[in-house]
Design a protein around this motif. Sequence first.
Motif, PDB file in Angstrom:
ATOM      1  N   VAL A  57      38.072 -40.815  15.439  1.00 41.21           N
ATOM      2  CA  VAL A  57      39.312 -40.080  15.692  1.00 41.21           C
ATOM      3  C   VAL A  57      40.104 -40.832  16.750  1.00 41.21           C
ATOM      4  N   THR A  58      41.419 -40.732  16.639  1.00 34.41           N
ATOM      5  CA  THR A  58      42.307 -41.331  17.638  1.00 34.41           C
ATOM      6  C   THR A  58      43.356 -40.308  18.031  1.00 34.41           C
ATOM      7  N   ASP A  59      43.515 -40.088  19.317  1.00 36.02           N
ATOM      8  CA  ASP A  59      44.449 -39.096  19.835  1.00 36.02           C
ATOM      9  C   ASP A  59      45.880 -39.547  19.580  1.00 36.02           C
ATOM     10  N   LEU A  60      46.623 -38.769  18.804  1.00 42.19           N
ATOM     11  CA  LEU A  60      47.994 -39.145  18.472  1.00 42.19           C
ATOM     12  C   LEU A  60      48.952 -38.962  19.637  1.00 42.19           C
ATOM     13  N   LEU A 116      41.226 -50.143   3.409  1.00 45.37           N
ATOM     14  CA  LEU A 116      41.413 -51.256   4.344  1.00 45.37           C
ATOM     15  C   LEU A 116      40.083 -51.695   4.936  1.00 45.37           C
ATOM     16  N   PRO A 117      39.958 -52.972   5.283  1.00 49.59           N
ATOM     17  CA  PRO A 117      38.739 -53.431   5.958  1.00 49.59           C
ATOM     18  C   PRO A 117      38.771 -53.025   7.427  1.00 49.59           C
ATOM     19  N   VAL A 118      37.653 -53.211   8.099  1.00 50.03           N
ATOM     20  CA  VAL A 118      37.611 -52.953   9.542  1.00 50.03           C
ATOM     21  C   VAL A 118      38.546 -53.948  10.233  1.00 50.03           C
ATOM     22  N   PRO A 119      39.529 -53.455  10.992  1.00 44.07           N
ATOM     23  CA  PRO A 119      40.497 -54.381  11.592  1.00 44.07           C
ATOM     24  C   PRO A 119      39.924 -55.134  12.793  1.00 44.07           C
ATOM     25  N   LYS A 120      40.595 -56.204  13.131  1.00 45.81           N
ATOM     26  CA  LYS A 120      40.267 -56.935  14.349  1.00 45.81           C
ATOM     27  C   LYS A 120      41.035 -56.319  15.512  1.00 45.81           C
ATOM     28  N   ALA A 121      40.594 -56.628  16.713  1.00 48.94           N
ATOM     29  CA  ALA A 121      41.262 -56.103  17.901  1.00 48.94           C
ATOM     30  C   ALA A 121      42.729 -56.497  17.888  1.00 48.94           C
ATOM     31  N   GLY A 122      43.594 -55.538  18.159  1.00 47.42           N
ATOM     32  CA  GLY A 122      45.026 -55.790  18.215  1.00 47.42           C
ATOM     33  C   GLY A 122      45.747 -55.611  16.893  1.00 47.42           C
ATOM     34  N   GLU A 123      45.019 -55.451  15.801  1.00 47.32           N
ATOM     35  CA  GLU A 123      45.658 -55.292  14.490  1.00 47.32           C
ATOM     36  C   GLU A 123      46.111 -53.854  14.222  1.00 47.32           C
ATOM     37  N   SER A 124      45.474 -52.892  14.865  1.00 47.33           N
ATOM     38  CA  SER A 124      45.815 -51.487  14.655  1.00 47.33           C
ATOM     39  C   SER A 124      45.581 -50.716  15.941  1.00 47.33           C
ATOM     40  N   TRP A 125      46.606 -50.027  16.408  1.00 50.37           N
ATOM     41  CA  TRP A 125      46.436 -49.256  17.640  1.00 50.37           C
ATOM     42  C   TRP A 125      45.483 -48.077  17.409  1.00 50.37           C
ATOM     43  N   LEU A 126      45.478 -47.562  16.178  1.00 45.87           N
ATOM     44  CA  LEU A 126      44.557 -46.474  15.876  1.00 45.87           C
ATOM     45  C   LEU A 126      43.105 -46.926  16.012  1.00 45.87           C
ATOM     46  N   TRP A 127      42.841 -48.149  15.617  1.00 50.17           N
ATOM     47  CA  TRP A 127      41.493 -48.708  15.757  1.00 50.17           C
ATOM     48  C   TRP A 127      41.187 -49.022  17.214  1.00 50.17           C
ATOM     49  N   ASP A 128      42.128 -49.603  17.905  1.00 50.36           N
ATOM     50  CA  ASP A 128      41.902 -49.986  19.296  1.00 50.36           C
ATOM     51  C   ASP A 128      41.661 -48.776  20.200  1.00 50.36           C
ATOM     52  N   GLU A 129      42.289 -47.645  19.895  1.00 53.30           N
ATOM     53  CA  GLU A 129      42.184 -46.446  20.737  1.00 53.30           C
ATOM     54  C   GLU A 129      41.190 -45.426  20.190  1.00 53.30           C
ATOM     55  N   ARG A 130      40.441 -45.819  19.205  1.00 61.84           N
ATOM     56  CA  ARG A 130      39.548 -44.878  18.527  1.00 61.84           C
ATOM     57  C   ARG A 130      38.408 -44.445  19.439  1.00 61.84           C
ATOM     58  N   ARG A 131      37.799 -43.351  19.048  1.00 57.12           N
ATOM     59  CA  ARG A 131      36.522 -42.929  19.617  1.00 57.12           C
ATOM     60  C   ARG A 131      35.655 -42.404  18.474  1.00 57.12           C
ATOM     61  N   ASP A 132      34.349 -42.443  18.642  1.00 55.92           N
ATOM     62  CA  ASP A 132      33.467 -41.903  17.607  1.00 55.92           C
ATOM     63  C   ASP A 132      33.793 -40.437  17.375  1.00 55.92           C
ATOM     64  N   ALA A 133      33.869 -40.062  16.092  1.00 52.25           N
ATOM     65  CA  ALA A 133      34.182 -38.673  15.778  1.00 52.25           C
ATOM     66  C   ALA A 133      33.072 -37.736  16.266  1.00 52.25           C
ATOM     67  N   VAL A 134      31.807 -38.101  16.016  1.00 55.17           N
ATOM     68  CA  VAL A 134      30.696 -37.255  16.449  1.00 55.17           C
ATOM     69  C   VAL A 134      30.627 -37.276  17.980  1.00 55.17           C
ATOM     70  N   GLY A 135      30.727 -36.100  18.563  1.00 54.34           N
ATOM     71  CA  GLY A 135      30.739 -35.972  20.009  1.00 54.34           C
ATOM     72  C   GLY A 135      32.132 -35.871  20.596  1.00 54.34           C
ATOM     73  N   ALA A 136      33.159 -36.116  19.784  1.00 54.78           N
ATOM     74  CA  ALA A 136      34.532 -36.058  20.284  1.00 54.78           C
ATOM     75  C   ALA A 136      34.936 -34.610  20.565  1.00 54.78           C
ATOM     76  N   GLU A 137      35.617 -34.395  21.672  1.00 54.62           N
ATOM     77  CA  GLU A 137      36.160 -33.089  22.033  1.00 54.62           C
ATOM     78  C   GLU A 137      37.636 -33.041  21.655  1.00 54.62           C
TER      79      GLU A 137
END
Length: 260
Positions: free
Chosen positions: A170-173, A188-209
Amino acid sequence: MTFDDVARIVAAVAMVAAVAINWGSSGAMATSCIAVLLVLSAVLNWWARRRASAAGPDFARDDADASAGSKMDTGTARAERDGAGRRLTRPGGVVLLAVVVALSGCTLSVGANNGPIDLSTNTTMNCGPTSKPVQSDGELILENTGGDTVVITRVDLVDADGVELDGAYVTDLALQGDAQEAVFGIGLPVPKAGESWLWDERRDAVGAEIEPGGRYSFFTFLRPDAAGGSFTATRVTYSSDGARHQIAQTDIAWTFQEEC
């Protein structure tokens, strides 16, 4: 060991089963609930008949005795019948309580999108080529419409066959800028760093508040078998008050094959 002890053991097992059902999120939850209740009902019915049969002479008096002026239906005899009734009721109440607990576990677990998080959409079938070893499923916004913070405890693929969950995020909008995308995208494949802000700011869904009013991009990565595979939905299990677990489930199914 008396039968009362057996009844209490059955009750304890049923309560443990109810907790397991309530915390679980497999596709067989409803079947498990029904099985627990049927077994408990059968045990209770067998036990009641056994005890009633054993106590039969204390529950009925012969008409001939009554006409002969017998007083055996009063005093000690009545006390014995009352005691038998209490003995019947005590373990029976424990088992019935277990049935209620098991049933509450079922009703809390079975059923999707009945809480503050709703992932239902128009029913969609996506197709992914097996030539991609890992590909994304990211079409949804996860929003907490309730008044309490929720904690995601599990993410599962429903009725999965030939495909595995390779990650859920999950990524906080609230972090997005005006020009940034809100959904990750599909296939889509797993992006590299800097290719997607959603990926860069993500956190694991399990355990997310997820705080009240929080809006998050929800996306997963899927790993299909080379021979193909499918699943019918993605299920998110979460707690909204620290104990009660609820389910949010998508209406998005996937199939994987050589060509789409």
